[in-house]
Design a protein around this motif. Structure first.
Motif, PDB file in Angstrom:
ATOM      1  N   THR A 140     -56.636  32.911  -5.559  1.00 35.50           N
ATOM      2  CA  THR A 140     -56.057  32.763  -6.903  1.00 35.50           C
ATOM      3  C   THR A 140     -56.281  34.025  -7.728  1.00 35.50           C
ATOM      4  O   THR A 140     -55.793  34.127  -8.848  1.00 35.50           O
ATOM      5  N   GLU A 141     -57.041  34.974  -7.181  1.00 32.84           N
ATOM      6  CA  GLU A 141     -57.313  36.218  -7.901  1.00 32.84           C
ATOM      7  C   GLU A 141     -57.526  37.328  -6.872  1.00 32.84           C
ATOM      8  O   GLU A 141     -57.801  37.061  -5.700  1.00 32.84           O
ATOM      9  N   ARG A 142     -57.459  38.547  -7.322  1.00 34.63           N
ATOM     10  CA  ARG A 142     -57.579  39.690  -6.408  1.00 34.63           C
ATOM     11  C   ARG A 142     -58.572  40.687  -6.997  1.00 34.63           C
ATOM     12  O   ARG A 142     -58.229  41.454  -7.898  1.00 34.63           O
ATOM     13  N   ILE A 143     -59.793  40.671  -6.486  1.00 40.32           N
ATOM     14  CA  ILE A 143     -60.885  41.459  -7.049  1.00 40.32           C
ATOM     15  C   ILE A 143     -61.253  42.578  -6.074  1.00 40.32           C
ATOM     16  O   ILE A 143     -61.506  42.318  -4.899  1.00 40.32           O
ATOM     17  N   TYR A 183     -59.704  41.155 -13.527  1.00 31.18           N
ATOM     18  CA  TYR A 183     -58.912  40.792 -12.349  1.00 31.18           C
ATOM     19  C   TYR A 183     -58.718  39.281 -12.214  1.00 31.18           C
ATOM     20  O   TYR A 183     -58.043  38.829 -11.294  1.00 31.18           O
ATOM     21  N   THR A 184     -59.321  38.524 -13.099  1.00 32.87           N
ATOM     22  CA  THR A 184     -59.195  37.067 -13.035  1.00 32.87           C
ATOM     23  C   THR A 184     -58.472  36.499 -14.244  1.00 32.87           C
ATOM     24  O   THR A 184     -57.979  35.374 -14.194  1.00 32.87           O
ATOM     25  N   THR A 227     -53.828  37.202 -18.358  1.00 33.68           N
ATOM     26  CA  THR A 227     -54.447  35.949 -18.789  1.00 33.68           C
ATOM     27  C   THR A 227     -53.390  34.866 -18.938  1.00 33.68           C
ATOM     28  O   THR A 227     -53.578  33.723 -18.529  1.00 33.68           O
ATOM     29  N   ARG A 266     -64.966  30.871 -15.364  1.00 38.64           N
ATOM     30  CA  ARG A 266     -64.949  30.725 -13.899  1.00 38.64           C
ATOM     31  C   ARG A 266     -66.068  29.792 -13.437  1.00 38.64           C
ATOM     32  O   ARG A 266     -65.873  28.988 -12.515  1.00 38.64           O
ATOM     33  N   CYS A 288     -52.204  33.574 -15.567  1.00 34.77           N
ATOM     34  CA  CYS A 288     -53.145  32.613 -14.980  1.00 34.77           C
ATOM     35  C   CYS A 288     -53.089  31.282 -15.699  1.00 34.77           C
ATOM     36  O   CYS A 288     -53.234  30.234 -15.100  1.00 34.77           O
ATOM     37  N   ARG A 339     -47.897  36.711  -8.505  1.00 32.85           N
ATOM     38  CA  ARG A 339     -48.982  37.121  -9.407  1.00 32.85           C
ATOM     39  C   ARG A 339     -49.986  38.026  -8.693  1.00 32.85           C
ATOM     40  O   ARG A 339     -50.617  38.874  -9.313  1.00 32.85           O
ATOM     41  N   LEU A 340     -50.140  37.818  -7.389  1.00 35.66           N
ATOM     42  CA  LEU A 340     -51.150  38.550  -6.626  1.00 35.66           C
ATOM     43  C   LEU A 340     -50.596  39.815  -5.965  1.00 35.66           C
ATOM     44  O   LEU A 340     -51.357  40.686  -5.551  1.00 35.66           O
TER      45      LEU A 340
END
Length: 686
Positions: free
Chosen positions: A200-203, A338-339, A4, A346, A7, A76-77
């Motif tokens: 920006t995120e990896r889900i 994951y975010t 968190t 979001r 991000c 980050r990813l």
């Protein structure tokens, strides 16, 4: 936890105000990355991240900020499975583009590839959900299985695995909302920024599929939630409605209430009966036997059912409605880890690009306006009675409320007996709105009409060469006026979808800032439905009536939006709640919001009407888009007055996907605000 913070770090990256502030910012980012690395949340050591930044800065000293953002975003990813520290640094050094022209050409190529990918996935989803959405006969379990399958769920994983996602994140890093707002009118910079929003995120694909399944399941549930009104009785046991009347909840139930104003005691009886039906749906003690079935007569006042004149035992629906909502919540909660933020964050910060606190402040400002009491008094006087809860849908300010809807039905049924007839007449509709024949045929040629199973929707294209789909319910007797009104609304969406795809300069800017902006044009079209039919209102008070109608409609949808937000907040505060607990909480919150904002105007407390909206079940946190859409529509309408409607609509919606405030400023010259609506109603009251 530390994810968190990582991000959040991107929100620290504001415009450079001073060297000290920049230095402090970089120290904070490095500290956060160090903590994340120590606690196992990042695969790349902070020292490697910094040495990579240094190496790239040596190659390209003109883009220090962009390099820092891109490298940190990739770090980050990056997972251990993507490679070790040396592989990370080697990847960044090999794939960072220093030459601006090469970067621009790479951007165009990526855009072209993505348009092809998104477009074909969109076409696949359209075909897989065909039987769910279109009136193609009875649904089988195999239809639901294919309809809930999302072919694109593995796309993100694939693009990370083949490193394309990292190339994009490195060269086109994510910008904060503040940084985007500072881009002004630089279209290429805006297009780069939108590419920066992609990764920006990896889900994991399994979680995306689970979310798709939950939403599809809820959508199927709602799309089949019909009430056979010809079998519903009033307090006296009388059948009030046409034998063949079947109304989808909540949309058609609401529209039936609207249709019965100015129809005397019989109309009032119908309205009260429909509201009793709504309350049974909300409380979930509605009998299962009367949902999507006309096998029984149902008295919603006593909640009893009869078959062949004899009362029989019924089974309450219990908590199905709220379980569907809970399923959506659980699916989104799985994605949260994951975010680094919640689905609420979001939805507002990323999708709408308006902070939740700003949304709530805007809605509260409107709902608390003292002018609403005066409008309520006007309505009560016009009705000749005290307001009742369902009067949130009072429709008497519209010109159509003084027209014979039976005649309107006959007119629209003759014009549009089926989907093909409506499809053929789309260019005529556009020409009646001021579009040239050439432009009308151009736009209409990219839109196809389908007969919908539910109330209808607009499904946009995702690549050039595809058709946007106008889905609307058309009975065998032809399209009645209610259906026509909805179809014109959906057509507004289709026009936006076409303009903002085909006529925008960069594919990455296609669309609108958020769903509220497409709702705005849909409302603008819908308002002109009688004009399209050739019906004019000579009433000199028409403008004042339009203002009152918009104010009252905004009053309704703002409260519903506040409830939608409140319910999601409650679910996050009670993540282990049961469907029964969610039901009780939703009902309690609906009463709380009603008592705060509506009881002072209506004079009655503890009403639950705000909880009837089907969007809360099948379209999670979508309702705020309608409220924003009405704010935007009001400002657009004010701006469009006296101007060339068609030309301005085309100019405005060619802007594409800027941020909400920037879009509104360039469209109308003013930022997004409710003040014009309140000022307009003050003038009417005077």
């Amino acid at each position: 936890m530390f994810f968190t913070f990582i991000c959040a770090a991107k929100d620290l990256e504001l415009n450079n105000i001073s060297l000290m502030r920049n230095l402090t910012k970089r120290i904070c980012i490095m500290l956060i990355c160090s903590l994340a690395y120590l606690y196992g949340q990042a695969a790349i050591a902070p020292s490697v991240v910094q040495s990579t930044i240094n190496a790239l800065t040596t190659k390209d000293n003109s883009n220090k900020n962009g390099i820092e953002k891109g490298v940190n975003q990739v770090a980050r990813l990056w997972l251990e499975t993507d490679g070790d520290d040396a592989a990370f640094q080697a990847f960044c050094e090999a794939n960072y583009i220093t030459d601006p022209e090469e970067k621009y050409q790479t951007f165009l190529k990526i855009s072209d590839y993505l348009e092809s990918i998104y477009g074909h996935f969109n076409e696949m989803s359209l075909l897989l959900q065909k039987n769910l959405h279109l009136d193609n006969g009875p649904l089988f379990s195999i239809d639901e299985k294919f309809g809930s399958y999302s072919p694109s769920t593995h796309l993100s994983d694939d693009l990370y695995n083949n490193k394309i996602a990292f190339i994009i994140a490195l060269n086109f890093p994510h910008l904060t909302l503040e940084e985007k707002e500072a881009l002004g009118t630089d279209r290429k910079a805006w297009a780069y920024a939108r590419m920066g929003d992609l990764f920006t995120e990896r889900i994991p694909a399994s979680l995306l599929q689970a979310a798709s399944n939950a939403e599809s399941d809820a959508d199927i549930y709602i799309s089949q939630y019909n009430i056979y009104m010809g079998h519903v009785t009033n307090k006296k046991g009388q059948l009030l409605f046409p034998q063949d009347m079947i109304l989808l909840s909540h949309w058609n139930l609401r529209d039936e209430i609207k249709a019965n104003y100015n129809k005397g005691k019989e109309g009032l009886d119908k309205q009260r009966t429909v509201y009793e039906v709504m309350k049974r749906i909300i409380s979930q003690d509605i009998p299962l036997e009367v949902i999507n079935s006309g096998a029984y007569e149902w008295d919603p006042y006593t909640n009893t059912i009869k078959q062949n004149g004899k009362e029989v035992k019924s089974t309450p629906e219990s908590t199905t409605r709220y379980q569907k909502m809970l399923n959506n919540f659980k699916a989104m909660q799985g994605i949260d880890q994951y975010t680094g933020n919640t689905y609420i964050d979001r939805k507002f910060n990323d999708d709408m690009e308006v902070a939740l606190q700003d949304v709530e402040k805007l809605f509260d400002e409107f709902l608390s306006a003292p002018e609403l009491k005066e409008v309520g008094k006007m309505i009560s006087k016009r009705l000749g009675r005290k307001l009742e809860a369902y009067d949130i849908w009072y429709d008497g300010f519209k010109a159509r409320s003084n027209l014979d809807e039976t005649k309107l039905d006959a007119q629209t049924q003759a014009l549009y007996p089926d989907a093909a007839a409506l499809d053929n007449k789309l260019p005529d509709i556009l020409m009646k709105l001021g579009f040239s024949a050439e432009r009308a045929n151009y736009l209409a040629g990219k839109i196809t009409v389908d007969a919908a199973r539910g109330s209808g929707h607009a499904w946009g294209a995702s690549m050039k060469g595809q058709q946007s789909r106008l889905r609307t319910r058309i009975p065998s007797s032809g399209m009645n006026y209610k259906g026509y009104n909805i179809a014109i609304h959906e057509f507004g969406h289709n026009v936006e979808q076409t303009l903002s795809l085909y006529d925008v300069d960069y594919y990455m800017l296609h669309g609108v800032p958020n769903t509220a902006f497409t709702e705005a044009l849909a409302f603008v079209f819908q308002k002109r439905d009688l004009e399209i039919l050739g019906i004019t209102d000579p009433n000199p008070e028409k403008k004042a009536m339009d203002v009152l109608d918009k104010i009252w409609s905004m009053y309704e949808i703002c409260g519903v939006s506040m409830l939608d937000i409140s319910v999601w907040k409650w679910m996050y505060a009670h993540p282990d709640a049961t469907a029964e607990q969610l039901k009780e909480a939703t009902i309690s919150l609906s009463k709380e919001i009603w008592n705060k904002y509506y009881a002072p105007v209506f004079g009655v407390k503890d009403e639950t009407v705000l909880a009837v909206y089907s969007h809360m079940i099948s379209y999670p946190l979508y309702l705020s888009a309608y409220a924003f859409g009405q704010i935007i529509e009001f400002q657009l309408d004010q701006y469009l007055e006296g101007k060339d409607f068609a030309n301005e609509v085309e100019r405005i919606f060619r802007q594409g996907r800027l941020t909400p405030n920037q879009w509104m400023i360039l469209a109308t010259g003013s930022p997004l605000t409710v003040e014009p609506m309140l000022e307009a109603v003050r003038e009417v009251i005077k």
